[in-house]
Design a protein around this motif. Sequence first.
Motif, PDB file in Angstrom:
ATOM      1  N   GLU A  67     -11.876 -11.247 -17.962  1.00 12.20           N
ATOM      2  CA  GLU A  67     -12.058 -10.200 -19.262  1.00 12.20           C
ATOM      3  C   GLU A  67     -10.681  -9.421 -19.650  1.00 12.20           C
ATOM      4  O   GLU A  67     -10.606  -8.726 -20.815  1.00 12.20           O
ATOM      5  CB  GLU A  67     -13.151  -9.516 -19.268  1.00 12.20           C
ATOM      6  N   GLN A  68      -9.552  -9.526 -18.720  1.00 13.05           N
ATOM      7  CA  GLN A  68      -8.345  -8.920 -19.011  1.00 13.05           C
ATOM      8  C   GLN A  68      -7.239  -9.564 -19.424  1.00 13.05           C
ATOM      9  O   GLN A  68      -6.170  -9.457 -19.836  1.00 13.05           O
ATOM     10  CB  GLN A  68      -8.019  -8.083 -17.780  1.00 13.05           C
ATOM     11  N   TYR A  69      -7.534 -10.821 -19.836  1.00 11.81           N
ATOM     12  CA  TYR A  69      -6.657 -11.856 -20.223  1.00 11.81           C
ATOM     13  C   TYR A  69      -6.425 -11.494 -21.667  1.00 11.81           C
ATOM     14  O   TYR A  69      -7.312 -11.064 -22.451  1.00 11.81           O
ATOM     15  CB  TYR A  69      -6.966 -13.376 -20.180  1.00 11.81           C
ATOM     16  N   SER A  70      -5.152 -11.553 -22.160  1.00 15.98           N
ATOM     17  CA  SER A  70      -4.637 -10.940 -23.224  1.00 15.98           C
ATOM     18  C   SER A  70      -4.580 -11.912 -24.400  1.00 15.98           C
ATOM     19  O   SER A  70      -4.699 -11.595 -25.775  1.00 15.98           O
ATOM     20  CB  SER A  70      -3.270 -10.402 -23.259  1.00 15.98           C
ATOM     21  N   GLY A  71      -4.792 -13.499 -24.059  1.00 19.18           N
ATOM     22  CA  GLY A  71      -4.424 -14.382 -25.192  1.00 19.18           C
ATOM     23  C   GLY A  71      -3.123 -14.815 -25.620  1.00 19.18           C
ATOM     24  O   GLY A  71      -2.848 -15.605 -26.467  1.00 19.18           O
ATOM     25  N   PHE A  72      -2.228 -14.066 -24.594  1.00 17.72           N
ATOM     26  CA  PHE A  72      -0.544 -14.735 -24.758  1.00 17.72           C
ATOM     27  C   PHE A  72      -0.765 -16.219 -24.484  1.00 17.72           C
ATOM     28  O   PHE A  72       0.169 -16.854 -24.956  1.00 17.72           O
ATOM     29  CB  PHE A  72       0.014 -13.859 -23.959  1.00 17.72           C
ATOM     30  N   LEU A  73      -1.331 -16.601 -23.235  1.00 15.96           N
ATOM     31  CA  LEU A  73      -1.167 -17.959 -22.894  1.00 15.96           C
ATOM     32  C   LEU A  73      -2.285 -18.815 -23.459  1.00 15.96           C
ATOM     33  O   LEU A  73      -3.526 -18.299 -24.074  1.00 15.96           O
ATOM     34  CB  LEU A  73      -1.615 -17.900 -21.422  1.00 15.96           C
ATOM     35  N   PRO A  74      -2.174 -20.050 -23.729  1.00  9.40           N
ATOM     36  CA  PRO A  74      -2.768 -20.955 -24.569  1.00  9.40           C
ATOM     37  C   PRO A  74      -4.229 -21.372 -23.844  1.00  9.40           C
ATOM     38  O   PRO A  74      -4.998 -21.633 -24.741  1.00  9.40           O
ATOM     39  CB  PRO A  74      -1.894 -22.220 -24.773  1.00  9.40           C
ATOM     40  N   ASP A  75      -4.180 -21.506 -22.903  1.00 11.53           N
ATOM     41  CA  ASP A  75      -5.355 -22.102 -22.067  1.00 11.53           C
ATOM     42  C   ASP A  75      -5.471 -21.311 -20.600  1.00 11.53           C
ATOM     43  O   ASP A  75      -4.794 -21.662 -19.522  1.00 11.53           O
ATOM     44  CB  ASP A  75      -5.218 -23.419 -22.093  1.00 11.53           C
ATOM     45  N   TYR A  76      -6.437 -20.355 -20.289  1.00  6.79           N
ATOM     46  CA  TYR A  76      -6.375 -20.051 -19.055  1.00  6.79           C
ATOM     47  C   TYR A  76      -7.500 -20.349 -18.175  1.00  6.79           C
ATOM     48  O   TYR A  76      -7.397 -20.094 -17.039  1.00  6.79           O
ATOM     49  CB  TYR A  76      -6.943 -18.508 -19.221  1.00  6.79           C
ATOM     50  N   SER A  77      -8.247 -21.561 -18.705  1.00 10.93           N
ATOM     51  CA  SER A  77      -9.015 -22.093 -17.847  1.00 10.93           C
ATOM     52  C   SER A  77      -8.248 -23.082 -16.804  1.00 10.93           C
ATOM     53  O   SER A  77      -8.757 -23.575 -15.921  1.00 10.93           O
ATOM     54  CB  SER A  77      -9.965 -23.012 -18.629  1.00 10.93           C
ATOM     55  N   ILE A  78      -6.950 -23.321 -17.068  1.00 10.14           N
ATOM     56  CA  ILE A  78      -6.316 -24.203 -16.156  1.00 10.14           C
ATOM     57  C   ILE A  78      -5.688 -23.517 -14.946  1.00 10.14           C
ATOM     58  O   ILE A  78      -5.168 -24.164 -13.714  1.00 10.14           O
ATOM     59  CB  ILE A  78      -5.002 -24.843 -16.844  1.00 10.14           C
ATOM     60  N   LEU A  79      -5.704 -22.027 -14.858  1.00 10.06           N
ATOM     61  CA  LEU A  79      -5.185 -21.118 -13.792  1.00 10.06           C
ATOM     62  C   LEU A  79      -6.167 -21.315 -12.479  1.00 10.06           C
ATOM     63  O   LEU A  79      -7.345 -21.309 -12.595  1.00 10.06           O
ATOM     64  CB  LEU A  79      -5.218 -19.662 -14.337  1.00 10.06           C
TER      65      LEU A  79
END
Length: 218
Positions: free
Chosen positions: A28-40
Motif C-alpha cells: 500500500e506504500q508503493y508509489s506507482g513509479f514502477l510499472p508492475d509491482y506484482s513481479i517483486l
Amino acid sequence: MTRQLLVTFALTTSLLLAGCSSSTTKPEQYSGFLPDYSILKPATSASGAPVMRWVKPGLDLSRYSSVLVEQPQFYPKPKPSDQVSQKTLNDVSNYLQQAMKRELAGRLTVVSQANADTLVIRSAITAVDVSAEGLKVYEVIPIALAVAAASTAAGTRDEDTTIYVELQALDGGTSQPVAEVVRKGTGLQLENNSTQLTVKDLAPVLDTWAKDARNFKP
C-alpha cells in the motif's frame, strides 16, 4: 480477561506486527513509479537489508561496461513542510546521485549519455517520514513528507526518520528494465519535532544504498 488486559494485548500485538512488517515497503506504500509491482519478490541486499526486487532472468551484468546514473526524482511531486524543506529534498536527491556515481565508478565507467553497453540507473524517492520515537503504530503516507500525529507531550521525543526509494536498472540499448528494487531505510534521529531534517540525517542510509548498488548481484 478484563477490558484493560484486552486493550493491552491488542496494542502489544499491533506493535509486534508493525515491527515485523516495517523492514520492507508495504504494497500500500508503493508509489506507482514502477510499472508492475506484482513481479517483486523478497530478497536481501548486499549489505544484508531486506528488500523487494525483480531481476530479469539470465541477466549478465558483465555485458555492461558503463553506467548512467540519472538524477533521482521525487515521485510524484512532494509537499515540503516546516521540518522537511525543499532545499533538503534537493540536497537528498543530489547526494544520492553523487553517492551512486562514486560507488559505481569502482565497477563501471560513469557516463553522461547511454549507449548499447550502458546500464541506466533510474530512481525515485517516494516518501520521507518523520515520526515521534515510540509511536510505532502509524500509517506512513506514501508519496508525501509525512509527520506522524502526536500529542503535545510527544514534542520533546526523538524523531525517527525513514526514507523510501524505488529503483530501476535499464538496458541502455533497449530501454527495457533488467532489474527493479523497492526498499526503505532509517536515517539518524532528530532531537524533537522542531528539528529540521537535513541531508546529513539521511546520508548514512543513502551511502549504504549506493554501496549496495555497486555490489549488486543477480
